[in-house]
Design an enzyme around this catalytic site. Sequence first.
Site, mmCIF file in Angstrom:
data_model
loop_
_atom_site.group_PDB
_atom_site.id
_atom_site.type_symbol
_atom_site.label_atom_id
_atom_site.label_comp_id
_atom_site.label_asym_id
_atom_site.label_seq_id
_atom_site.Cartn_x
_atom_site.Cartn_y
_atom_site.Cartn_z
ATOM 1 C CE LYS A 35 -2.307 -7.618 7.344
ATOM 2 N NZ LYS A 35 -1.464 -7.381 8.532
ATOM 3 C CE1 TYR A 284 6.488 5.419 -23.624
ATOM 4 C CE2 TYR A 284 5.692 3.520 -22.397
ATOM 5 C CZ TYR A 284 5.456 4.612 -23.212
ATOM 6 O OH TYR A 284 4.166 4.890 -23.599
HETATM 7 C C1 LIG Z 1 -1.033 -8.728 8.847
HETATM 8 C C2 LIG Z 1 -0.937 -9.243 10.212
HETATM 9 C C3 LIG Z 1 -0.707 -10.606 10.434
HETATM 10 C C4 LIG Z 1 -0.430 -11.586 9.316
HETATM 11 O O1 LIG Z 1 0.889 -11.395 8.859
HETATM 12 P P1 LIG Z 1 1.543 -12.331 7.746
HETATM 13 O O2 LIG Z 1 2.941 -11.893 7.698
HETATM 14 O O3 LIG Z 1 0.830 -12.042 6.475
HETATM 15 O O4 LIG Z 1 1.344 -13.713 8.210
HETATM 16 C C5 LIG Z 1 -0.709 -11.044 11.738
HETATM 17 N N1 LIG Z 1 -0.904 -10.194 12.777
HETATM 18 C C6 LIG Z 1 -1.110 -8.876 12.582
HETATM 19 C C7 LIG Z 1 -1.308 -7.990 13.754
HETATM 20 C C8 LIG Z 1 -1.132 -8.365 11.299
HETATM 21 O O5 LIG Z 1 -1.342 -7.055 11.127
#
Ligand SMILES: *Cc1c(COP(=O)(O)O)cnc(C)c1O
Length: 395
Positions: A35, A284
């Site tokens: 994702k 800054y």
């Molecule tokens: C993002 C996600 C994962 C992976 O999580 P990580 O902490 O990056 O391993 C697994 N399951 C779901 C439902 C997620 O949304």
Amino acid sequence: MPRPIQAIIHPEALSHNLARARLAAPQAKVWAVVKANAYGHGIERAFAALRAADGFALLDLAEAEALRALGWGGPILLLEGCFGADDLQLCERLNLWHVVHDAAQLNWLAARRKPRAHRVYLKMNTGMNRLGFTSAQYRAAWDRLQQCPAVGEITHMTHFATAEGPQGTTDAFDLFQRCMGDLPGERSLCNSAALLRHGHHPAEEVLHLAGHAPRNANPARATANEAPQAAILGDWVRPGIMLYGGSATGLAADAKAWDLHPAMSLVTRIVGVQQIAAGASVGYGGVFTSQQPMRIGVAAVGYADGYPRHAPTGTPIVVDGIRTRIVGRVSMDMVTVDLDPVRAAGRAADVGSPVLCWGRHNGVELPIDDVATAAATLGYELMCALASRVPVHVE
Ligand SMILES: *Cc1c(COP(=O)(O)O)cnc(C)c1O
């Protein structure tokens, strides 16, 4: 000459980390979670290295289409399921598996007629309180799905709220099992944190059997008083952050303990040098004032590239292969760094010197988690925040 900043994606690290995930759960199938454009690495760039996975999990429908366009014919799972009834047609056309986490999604499915066209992940809320049916609602939802002509196989799923912390997974897993333990169907529970907490660590087993190390010597492991939960690994695991070489706990030591390799490096160069007097301020707001004369380098990286603006003085950064620190405020296009430790190590520390913001380059490593910790965030956020203006190179 272009501005010297560059992100480097390391496909070998992705493949290596995927293999580590498999070793941790040898009986399970692996969803490579891609994702957010593969956590900022780019789905197109990560695909070849991760195609040894059993499937790809994501939540953006355009990303699912991109994977099919790349030639992926295997399973794809929509982690948040459909956002509207129309999406079910896309699921049928692209053969996407999808999560069902609430009543609206159930209703949309109940109205479809194509026999057994949908493979569904039914999600239970075991304490995260974001998506999913409560344990009280879960069985009724399962019954209803069973009766939908368009629904084929149903997998039981949950997502842990505290797998990376001291609370662990015990309560959530108990709830999950109590609720669906006798129902048929595959199970999927573990993100990276849960997988690394309960999975098999080959080296650790060897050390443990030889009496050299307690089972929980690794900080990301289940504690001694936490019941061993081999069953938690289930039929499908869902590693995300570990594939990219990051730690779910935020501790670089955890990624190291599992021999995970960084899949992204952010490199740039020094583009300016200032010799400042004692008492002079940098950047800054003048938030950093030097106690002594100091050599300051200006690195071509800033928050418009995805470097965290809230990274304070002291955040680690590597110049000419030597670990030093940033000083003063991060600005849009520049970060100011302390060159004195680099000089003390006998390096040039001058205009043109290479800078490693995070990752592994030319044999030197700066864990993204070290930078994230200093900036009070996680490696996840830094990876995902890589800005589109940064040229990406695959090597
Ligand atoms: C993002 C996600 C994962 C992976 O999580 P990580 O902490 O990056 O391993 C697994 N399951 C779901 C439902 C997620 O949304």
